[in-house]
Design a protein around this motif. Structure first.
Motif, PDB file in Angstrom:
ATOM      1  N   PHE A 146      27.225  29.097  28.802  1.00  0.00           N
ATOM      2  CA  PHE A 146      25.939  28.744  29.031  1.00  0.00           C
ATOM      3  C   PHE A 146      25.189  29.926  29.816  1.00  0.00           C
ATOM      4  CE2 PHE A 146      28.522  25.032  28.518  1.00  0.00           C
ATOM      5  CZ  PHE A 146      27.809  24.448  27.708  1.00  0.00           C
ATOM      6  N   ARG A 147      25.711  31.132  29.825  1.00  0.00           N
ATOM      7  CA  ARG A 147      25.271  32.196  30.201  1.00  0.00           C
ATOM      8  C   ARG A 147      23.628  32.333  30.128  1.00  0.00           C
ATOM      9  NH1 ARG A 147      27.272  37.299  32.005  1.00  0.00           N
ATOM     10  NH2 ARG A 147      29.310  36.960  31.585  1.00  0.00           N
ATOM     11  N   GLY A 148      22.760  32.500  30.882  1.00  0.00           N
ATOM     12  CA  GLY A 148      21.157  32.383  30.746  1.00  0.00           C
ATOM     13  C   GLY A 148      20.582  31.167  30.633  1.00  0.00           C
ATOM     14  N   MET A 149      21.467  30.207  30.482  1.00  0.00           N
ATOM     15  CA  MET A 149      20.867  28.769  30.578  1.00  0.00           C
ATOM     16  C   MET A 149      20.932  27.863  31.676  1.00  0.00           C
ATOM     17  SD  MET A 149      22.617  27.642  26.956  1.00  0.00           S
ATOM     18  CE  MET A 149      22.786  29.001  25.648  1.00  0.00           C
ATOM     19  N   GLU A 150      19.954  26.881  32.140  1.00  0.00           N
ATOM     20  CA  GLU A 150      20.342  26.067  33.436  1.00  0.00           C
ATOM     21  C   GLU A 150      21.241  25.185  33.089  1.00  0.00           C
ATOM     22  OE1 GLU A 150      16.683  24.393  35.158  1.00  0.00           O
ATOM     23  OE2 GLU A 150      15.518  26.205  34.665  1.00  0.00           O
ATOM     24  N   LYS A 173      19.394  29.089  36.899  1.00  0.00           N
ATOM     25  CA  LYS A 173      19.596  27.822  37.937  1.00  0.00           C
ATOM     26  C   LYS A 173      20.378  27.181  37.751  1.00  0.00           C
ATOM     27  CE  LYS A 173      16.055  25.455  40.517  1.00  0.00           C
ATOM     28  NZ  LYS A 173      14.671  24.976  40.369  1.00  0.00           N
ATOM     29  N   VAL A 174      21.212  26.239  38.875  1.00  0.00           N
ATOM     30  CA  VAL A 174      22.211  25.382  38.983  1.00  0.00           C
ATOM     31  C   VAL A 174      21.684  24.231  39.793  1.00  0.00           C
ATOM     32  CG1 VAL A 174      24.663  24.831  39.279  1.00  0.00           C
ATOM     33  CG2 VAL A 174      24.054  27.374  38.507  1.00  0.00           C
ATOM     34  N   HIS A 175      21.823  23.024  38.840  1.00  0.00           N
ATOM     35  CA  HIS A 175      21.298  21.963  39.529  1.00  0.00           C
ATOM     36  C   HIS A 175      22.770  21.008  40.137  1.00  0.00           C
ATOM     37  CE1 HIS A 175      17.089  22.242  38.078  1.00  0.00           C
ATOM     38  NE2 HIS A 175      17.819  22.883  37.184  1.00  0.00           N
ATOM     39  N   MET A 176      22.667  20.940  41.369  1.00  0.00           N
ATOM     40  CA  MET A 176      23.884  20.322  41.987  1.00  0.00           C
ATOM     41  C   MET A 176      23.535  18.913  42.401  1.00  0.00           C
ATOM     42  SD  MET A 176      26.503  21.932  44.752  1.00  0.00           S
ATOM     43  CE  MET A 176      28.071  21.370  45.155  1.00  0.00           C
ATOM     44  N   VAL A 216      23.961  18.832  24.446  1.00  0.00           N
ATOM     45  CA  VAL A 216      23.195  18.577  25.790  1.00  0.00           C
ATOM     46  C   VAL A 216      21.871  18.875  25.796  1.00  0.00           C
ATOM     47  CG1 VAL A 216      23.272  18.879  28.449  1.00  0.00           C
ATOM     48  CG2 VAL A 216      25.403  18.041  27.072  1.00  0.00           C
ATOM     49  N   GLU A 217      20.651  18.392  26.085  1.00  0.00           N
ATOM     50  CA  GLU A 217      19.493  18.819  26.340  1.00  0.00           C
ATOM     51  C   GLU A 217      18.729  18.695  27.821  1.00  0.00           C
ATOM     52  OE1 GLU A 217      17.333  17.062  22.981  1.00  0.00           O
ATOM     53  OE2 GLU A 217      18.527  18.280  21.505  1.00  0.00           O
ATOM     54  N   GLY A 218      19.551  17.719  28.364  1.00  0.00           N
ATOM     55  CA  GLY A 218      18.930  17.445  29.777  1.00  0.00           C
ATOM     56  C   GLY A 218      19.819  16.091  30.421  1.00  0.00           C
ATOM     57  N   VAL A 219      19.440  16.066  31.640  1.00  0.00           N
ATOM     58  CA  VAL A 219      20.108  14.695  32.212  1.00  0.00           C
ATOM     59  C   VAL A 219      18.991  14.043  33.029  1.00  0.00           C
ATOM     60  CG1 VAL A 219      20.642  16.380  34.203  1.00  0.00           C
ATOM     61  CG2 VAL A 219      21.768  14.126  34.026  1.00  0.00           C
ATOM     62  N   ARG A 220      19.268  12.589  32.720  1.00  0.00           N
ATOM     63  CA  ARG A 220      18.293  11.871  33.404  1.00  0.00           C
ATOM     64  C   ARG A 220      18.916  11.291  34.860  1.00  0.00           C
ATOM     65  NH1 ARG A 220      17.155   7.991  29.978  1.00  0.00           N
ATOM     66  NH2 ARG A 220      18.421   6.193  30.811  1.00  0.00           N
ATOM     67  N   VAL A 221      18.392  11.457  35.915  1.00  0.00           N
ATOM     68  CA  VAL A 221      18.895  11.048  37.279  1.00  0.00           C
ATOM     69  C   VAL A 221      18.152  10.121  37.928  1.00  0.00           C
ATOM     70  CG1 VAL A 221      20.148  13.195  37.387  1.00  0.00           C
ATOM     71  CG2 VAL A 221      17.909  13.015  38.512  1.00  0.00           C
ATOM     72  N   SER A 230      14.221  10.756  37.230  1.00  0.00           N
ATOM     73  CA  SER A 230      13.573  12.134  36.620  1.00  0.00           C
ATOM     74  C   SER A 230      14.433  12.796  35.871  1.00  0.00           C
ATOM     75  CB  SER A 230      13.362  13.148  37.820  1.00  0.00           C
ATOM     76  OG  SER A 230      14.392  13.337  38.368  1.00  0.00           O
ATOM     77  N   VAL A 231      13.953  13.735  34.889  1.00  0.00           N
ATOM     78  CA  VAL A 231      14.797  14.295  33.953  1.00  0.00           C
ATOM     79  C   VAL A 231      14.673  15.687  34.374  1.00  0.00           C
ATOM     80  CG1 VAL A 231      14.743  15.092  31.378  1.00  0.00           C
ATOM     81  CG2 VAL A 231      14.137  12.509  32.020  1.00  0.00           C
ATOM     82  N   ILE A 232      16.080  16.327  34.242  1.00  0.00           N
ATOM     83  CA  ILE A 232      16.347  17.857  34.491  1.00  0.00           C
ATOM     84  C   ILE A 232      16.732  18.377  33.272  1.00  0.00           C
ATOM     85  CG2 ILE A 232      17.555  19.375  35.853  1.00  0.00           C
ATOM     86  CD1 ILE A 232      18.314  17.224  38.010  1.00  0.00           C
ATOM     87  N   PRO A 233      15.820  19.455  32.634  1.00  0.00           N
ATOM     88  CA  PRO A 233      16.514  20.050  31.364  1.00  0.00           C
ATOM     89  C   PRO A 233      17.616  20.993  31.652  1.00  0.00           C
ATOM     90  CG  PRO A 233      14.155  20.953  32.251  1.00  0.00           C
ATOM     91  CD  PRO A 233      14.614  20.000  33.316  1.00  0.00           C
TER      92      PRO A 233
END
Length: 314
Positions: A146-150, A173-176, A216-221, A230-233
């Motif tokens: 996933f180099r270069g991807m969120e 970007k890393v979403h924790m 995987v295209e995103g995550v709904r949290v 909300s959805v995080i791509p």
């Protein structure tokens, strides 16, 4: 009715890199090892697609193929591989006893434990469906893809913090995603995470759904305080909420830490019971890599060989 008691010099409980490597060394040392694969022959690598960080495979290799290679090598030297589960042990006497699920009783002069550990998951259907398609429980293993991807990582402990920092070197970007309003990680790890610009912490946040059909295209949290969704791509979704060592059947006999990892003595694989050795992820809560598991499998076989020589068995 139980079959006749079987006598073995070296019983290996569990497969995977640790068990099969122990078997290769034990077989070459004339210990006539008998290996019981357990419920998941080949261990965690059987649900891993591309393995690119194991030496000797410059093009990478599929996890199941790699475990097939390990098994063939162990069998080539005479390991007796059995596709069954050891369900009970008794380490009271000088001869160690074990029983298979079907009731076969085994008496072993030495035992090597390589039962591994299983990642804890969130329990979502989408998580299961997208495993190896963007969902992973090991950033060190799979982050490179996933180099270069969120990316997103779930968890607030030291493991999650370490993996977030690792991903921050690869992802823009890393979403924790942290369930509480604070991290459980040690102070120094918290500081490192907070001081890393491309890690964004989402507090009081839980995963509702991992989005995507083929990948995987995103995550709904959901924010568990405001109930806002909300959805995080993201392209990579990593679960870092801990591992559970597969050591329950040994808990009455062996020294373990608070989470069930078997405690080994010094720089050896020896346990508190003479003639019983532990290797791989069943005793390693730090590194948890295929290559380190294989290394401790080698150590366990060498420790067992020395023990059996001292006891006059081989």
């Amino acid at each position: 009715m139980a079959e006749d008691i079987q006598q073995v010099k070296c019983l290996i409980i569990g497969s995977g890199p640790a068990g099969y490597t122990a078997a290769v060394y034990a077989a070459r040392a004339n210990m006539s090892p008998v290996l019981y694969t357990g419920p998941e022959p080949g261990g965690q690598l059987m649900i891993t697609t591309d393995v690119e960080n194991y030496p000797g495979y410059p093009e990478g290799i599929m996890g199941p193929q790699m475990m097939e290679d390990f098994r063939k090598q162990a069998e080539r030297f005479g390991t007796d591989v059995r596709y069954e589960l050891i369900s009970k042990v008794d380490f009271t006497g000088p001869v160690h006893k074990a029983w298979t699920e079907s009731g076969q009783e085994i008496h072993a002069n030495s035992i090597i434990i390589s039962t591994g550990a299983s990642a804890k998951w969130l329990g979502l259907e989408s998580e299961k469906r997208l495993t190896n398609k963007g969902v992973s429980a090991c950033a060190v293993c799979d982050g490179f893809f996933f180099r270069g991807m969120e990316t997103a990582i779930v968890g607030g402990g030291d493991t999650a913090a370490e993996e977030a920092l690792y991903l921050s070197k690869l992802s823009p970007k890393v979403h924790m995603l942290v369930r509480r309003d604070e991290l459980r990680a040690s102070k120094i790890m918290q500081e490192r995470v907070m001081n890393t610009e491309n890690i964004e912490i989402h507090w009081n946040t839980e995963t509702e759904e991992i989005l995507g059909e083929e990948e995987v295209e995103g995550v709904r949290v959901i924010n568990n305080q405001t109930k806002e969704t909300s959805v995080i791509p993201v392209k990579g979704f990593f679960v870092a909420i801990g591992h559970k060592p597969n050591t329950d059947i040994f808990k009455d006999w062996l020294d373990m830490d608070d989470t069930g990892y078997i405690v080994t003595q010094g720089k050896t694989t020896r346990t508190n019971i003479k003639g019983v050795f532990a290797s791989g992820d069943a005793q390693d809560n730090v590194y948890r890599q295929a290559v380190t598991a294989a290394g401790t499998g080698c150590m366990a076989a060498l420790d067992a060989e020395r023990y059996l020589t001292e006891e006059g068995v081989i």
